[in-house]
Design an enzyme around this catalytic site. Structure first.
Site, PDB file in Angstrom:
ATOM      1  CG  HIS A  23     -85.518  38.816 115.391  1.00  0.00           C
ATOM      2  ND1 HIS A  23     -84.980  39.433 116.587  1.00  0.00           N
ATOM      3  CD2 HIS A  23     -86.378  37.875 116.124  1.00  0.00           C
ATOM      4  CE1 HIS A  23     -85.707  39.159 117.696  1.00  0.00           C
ATOM      5  NE2 HIS A  23     -86.536  38.080 117.445  1.00  0.00           N
ATOM      6  NE  ARG A  49     -90.712  38.422 115.685  1.00  0.00           N
ATOM      7  CZ  ARG A  49     -90.192  38.150 116.679  1.00  0.00           C
ATOM      8  NH1 ARG A  49     -90.276  39.038 117.960  1.00  0.00           N
ATOM      9  NH2 ARG A  49     -89.627  37.110 116.856  1.00  0.00           N
ATOM     10  CG  ASP A 215     -90.916  37.016 124.725  1.00  0.00           C
ATOM     11  OD1 ASP A 215     -89.938  37.041 124.727  1.00  0.00           O
ATOM     12  OD2 ASP A 215     -91.277  38.191 124.032  1.00  0.00           O
ATOM     13  CD  GLU A 241     -89.259  37.402 127.956  1.00  0.00           C
ATOM     14  OE1 GLU A 241     -89.174  36.611 128.878  1.00  0.00           O
ATOM     15  OE2 GLU A 241     -88.389  37.749 127.204  1.00  0.00           O
ATOM     16  CD  GLU A 269     -86.415  40.604 124.700  1.00  0.00           C
ATOM     17  OE1 GLU A 269     -86.905  39.791 125.387  1.00  0.00           O
ATOM     18  OE2 GLU A 269     -86.427  40.755 123.418  1.00  0.00           O
ATOM     19  CG  ASP A 292     -79.240  40.884 124.643  1.00  0.00           C
ATOM     20  OD1 ASP A 292     -79.859  40.087 123.957  1.00  0.00           O
ATOM     21  OD2 ASP A 292     -78.014  41.075 124.483  1.00  0.00           O
ATOM     22  CG  HIS A 319     -82.871  38.815 125.405  1.00  0.00           C
ATOM     23  ND1 HIS A 319     -82.045  38.994 124.355  1.00  0.00           N
ATOM     24  CD2 HIS A 319     -84.166  38.240 124.981  1.00  0.00           C
ATOM     25  CE1 HIS A 319     -82.808  38.833 123.142  1.00  0.00           C
ATOM     26  NE2 HIS A 319     -83.796  38.220 123.581  1.00  0.00           N
ATOM     27  CD  GLU A 339     -84.343  33.933 126.016  1.00  0.00           C
ATOM     28  OE1 GLU A 339     -83.931  35.012 126.449  1.00  0.00           O
ATOM     29  OE2 GLU A 339     -85.546  33.774 125.158  1.00  0.00           O
TER      30      GLU A 339
HETATM   31  C1  LIG Z   1     -89.637  35.278 120.748  1.00  0.00           C
HETATM   32  C2  LIG Z   1     -89.583  36.566 120.925  1.00  0.00           C
HETATM   33  O1  LIG Z   1     -90.418  37.137 120.088  1.00  0.00           O
HETATM   34  C3  LIG Z   1     -88.253  37.158 120.515  1.00  0.00           C
HETATM   35  O2  LIG Z   1     -88.121  36.872 119.239  1.00  0.00           O
HETATM   36  C4  LIG Z   1     -87.130  36.627 121.255  1.00  0.00           C
HETATM   37  C5  LIG Z   1     -87.168  37.306 122.680  1.00  0.00           C
HETATM   38  O3  LIG Z   1     -87.837  38.243 122.954  1.00  0.00           O
HETATM   39  C6  LIG Z   1     -86.694  36.440 123.824  1.00  0.00           C
HETATM   40  O4  LIG Z   1     -85.994  35.404 123.637  1.00  0.00           O
HETATM   41  O5  LIG Z   1     -87.030  36.917 125.083  1.00  0.00           O
HETATM   42 MG   LIG Z   2     -88.311  38.511 125.169  1.00  0.00          MG
END
Ligand SMILES: C[C@H](O)[C@H](O)CC(=O)C(=O)O
Ligand SMILES: [Mg+2]
Length: 393
Positions: A23, A49, A215, A241, A269, A292, A319, A339
Site C-alpha cells: 500500500h 488510506r 473487496d 470479501e 487476510e 496472507d 491473499h 490472487e
Molecule cells: C484492494 C483492497 O482494498 C486491498 O488493498 C487489497 C486486498 O484486500 C486484497 O488484495 O484482497
Molecule cells: Mg482483500
C-alpha cells in the site's frame, strides 16, 4: 549435511516504497483512490488510506545466515517496529539453532511473544522469520520451497486479479477480477447505489462468465453488507470479501446465513494462526479463507491452517503475497487458484507484486504461472533498494 548447519545470525532491515508494504505507493495509484475502510466514517480520511496511515509501517526484510555463509531472507509489512522485535527479542530463538529446527523455532517465537503478540504486527514478524528460514533451507538443500513441502499437485497456478480494471484483467487471461468497494455505510444509499452501478457496468464489460468479486476491506456493517451482497448478486457477484472487521466472527456467521449460497462470503487476510482460522471455520463465518502467508504466521503455520480447512472441505485462496504463497498453493489440492494484486498504478499492466524490492520475482502470464525451480523462494533482494538496519544487535 544440512542438519549439521546452524544459524549464525539474523538481521532485520527496513525499506520504504512498495515491496511487502504494497500500500506504500505514489498518490496516483488505484490502490489509494477513495477505497472504503473502517476509517471512512471520518470524511477527512475517506479519499486516501495513506491519510490514516495504511502505509505507516513499511517493509521489514529479515535475513538469516547459516554458519557456512548461506543466507535466506523474506519480507513482510512491519517496518521499524518489526525490526525492533526481531533484533531485541526474537533473534535469541533463531541464532545458534539448527537450520532444520523450523517447527521448534516457530513455537518459541510464538510462545515467547504471546504476552504482546497473538496476531497483527508480531505475527507479521514471525511470518517473515519463518519464511526466511524456509528460504535458507531451500538454498542449503538446493531445492525450491514447494519441493520441501510435498511437491506440486498441478503444473501451474491460475490467478484472479485484484484491481480497478477487471475488464483489462480479463483480456490479460485472468480467471476473474476483484474490485475494491469505494463507498461504506457513511456514504449512505447513494454510495451503495454507486457501487452497484459500477459493478453492473463492469459486468457489461466482462460478459456473463468472468468472475467478479467485491473487496470491502473490513469497512461495512452487517446490514449494509447484506444489502450490498444482494444488490451485487443481481450482476453475478462471485464473492463478497472482508465485509466486516476481522474480529466480528458473529457478524460474518450471520452474513453467511443471510446471503444466498451462490454469493460466497470470504475473509481471512487479517486473521492469524491456526486458532484464528479455526474460529472462522467452526463458527461458519465464510465459504473460503484467504490467509496472507506474510501475516498469518508464515509457511509453517499456513500448512496447519490449510490442513484444518481441508478437513472441512474449505478452499484456501491466499491473499496476494507473491512467491511466498505461490510455493505454498502449488502444493495444496484445496488451493486451486490464487490472487494476483495488480500493482501498476492504473492496473493496466502486470508488474511484480513486491516491486521494486525483489529481483527474479515471477508474474502470471496469461493469468497462469509455473513456479520456478530456483532454490528457496527463488528471489533476490534488489541492491538498488536502500535497506536500513535500525536496531543492530
Ligand atoms: C484492494 C483492497 O482494498 C486491498 O488493498 C487489497 C486486498 O484486500 C486484497 O488484495 O484482497
Ligand atoms: Mg482483500
Amino acid at each position: 549435511m544440512t542438519t549439521a548447519r546452524t544459524i549464525r545470525s539474523v538481521r532485520a532491515f527496513t525499506v520504504r516504497g512498495g515491496g511487502a508494504d504494497y500500500h506504500d505507493q505514489r498518490d496516483d495509484h488505484w490502490i489509494d483512490d477513495h477505497i472504503a475502510t473502517p476509517m471512512s466514517k471520518y470524511p477527512e480520511y475517506r479519499q486516501s488510506r495513506q491519510s490514516f496511515g495504511i502505509n505507516v509501517l513499511g517493509t521489514l526484510v529479515v535475513e538469516v545466515e547459516a554458519d557456512d555463509g548461506t543466507t535466506g531472507f523474506a519480507v513482510t509489512t512491519a517496518g521499524e517496529p518489526g525490526a525492533y522485535i526481531v533484533e531485541r527479542h526474537l533473534a535469541r530463538f533463531v541464532e545458534g539453532a539448527p537450520v532444520t529446527a523450523i517447527e521448534r523455532i516457530w513455537d518459541q517465537l510464538y510462545s515467547a511473544s504471546l504476552f504482546y503478540g497473538r496476531k497483527g504486527l508480531v505475527l507479521n514478524v514471525i511470518s517473515a522469520i519463518d519464511l526466511a528460514l524456509w528460504d535458507l533451507l531451500g538454498k542449503l538443500r538446493r531445492e525450491p520451497v514447494y519441493a520441501l513441502i510435498g511437491g506440486a499437485v498441478r503444473d501451474e497456478q491460475v490467478f484472479y486479479a485484484t484491481g480497478s480494471r477487471p475488464d483489462l484483467a480479463r483480456k490479460m487471461g485472468f480467471i476473474g477480477g476483484k474490485m475494491p468497494v469505494r463507498h461504506g455505510p457513511a456514504e449512505g444509499a447513494e454510495g451503495l447505489a454507486a457501487t452497484v452501478e459500477r459493478f453492473a457496468a463492469m459486468r457489461e464489460e466482462v460478459g456473463p462468465d468472468f468472475w467478479l468479486m467485491a473487496d470491502c476491506w473490513m469497512s461495512l456493517d452487517l446490514d449494509y453488507a447484506t444489502r450490498l451482497g444482494l444488490g451485487l448478486r443481481e450482476h453475478g457477484l462471485r464473492w463478497i470479501e472482508e465485509a466486516l472487521p476481522p474480529d466480528d466472527y458473529w457478524g460474518y456467521a450471520e452474513l453467511r446465513k443471510r446471503l444466498p449460497p451462490d454469493v460466497l462470503v470470504t475473509t481471512g487476510e487479517h486473521e492469524a494462526t491456526r486458532w484464528g482460522f479455526r474460529l472462522l471455520l467452526e463458527m461458519g463465518c465464510c465459504d473460503l479463507i484467504q490467509p496472507d502467508v506474510n501475516w498469518c504466521g508464515g509457511l509453517t503455520e499456513l500448512l496447519k491452517i490449510s490442513a484444518l480447512a481441508d478437513s472441512r472441505g474449505v478452499l484456501v485462496v491466499p491473499h496476494g503475497s507473491s512467491v511466498y504463497s505461490y510455493h505454498f498453493a502449488i502444493t495444496r489440492h484445496n488451493s486451486p487458484f490464487s490472487e494476483f494484486l495488480m500493482m501498476h498504478p492504473q492496473a493496466s499492466e502486470v508488474v511484480p507484486m513486491f516491486s521494486p524490492l525483489l529481483l527474479d520475482e515471477p508474474v502470471p502470464v496469461n493469468g497462469r504461472l509455473r513456479v520456478p525451480d530456483t532454490p528457496g523462494f527463488g528471489v533476490r533482494l534488489n541492491p538498488e533498494c536502500a535497506l536500513a538496519r535500525p536496531y543492530e544487535h
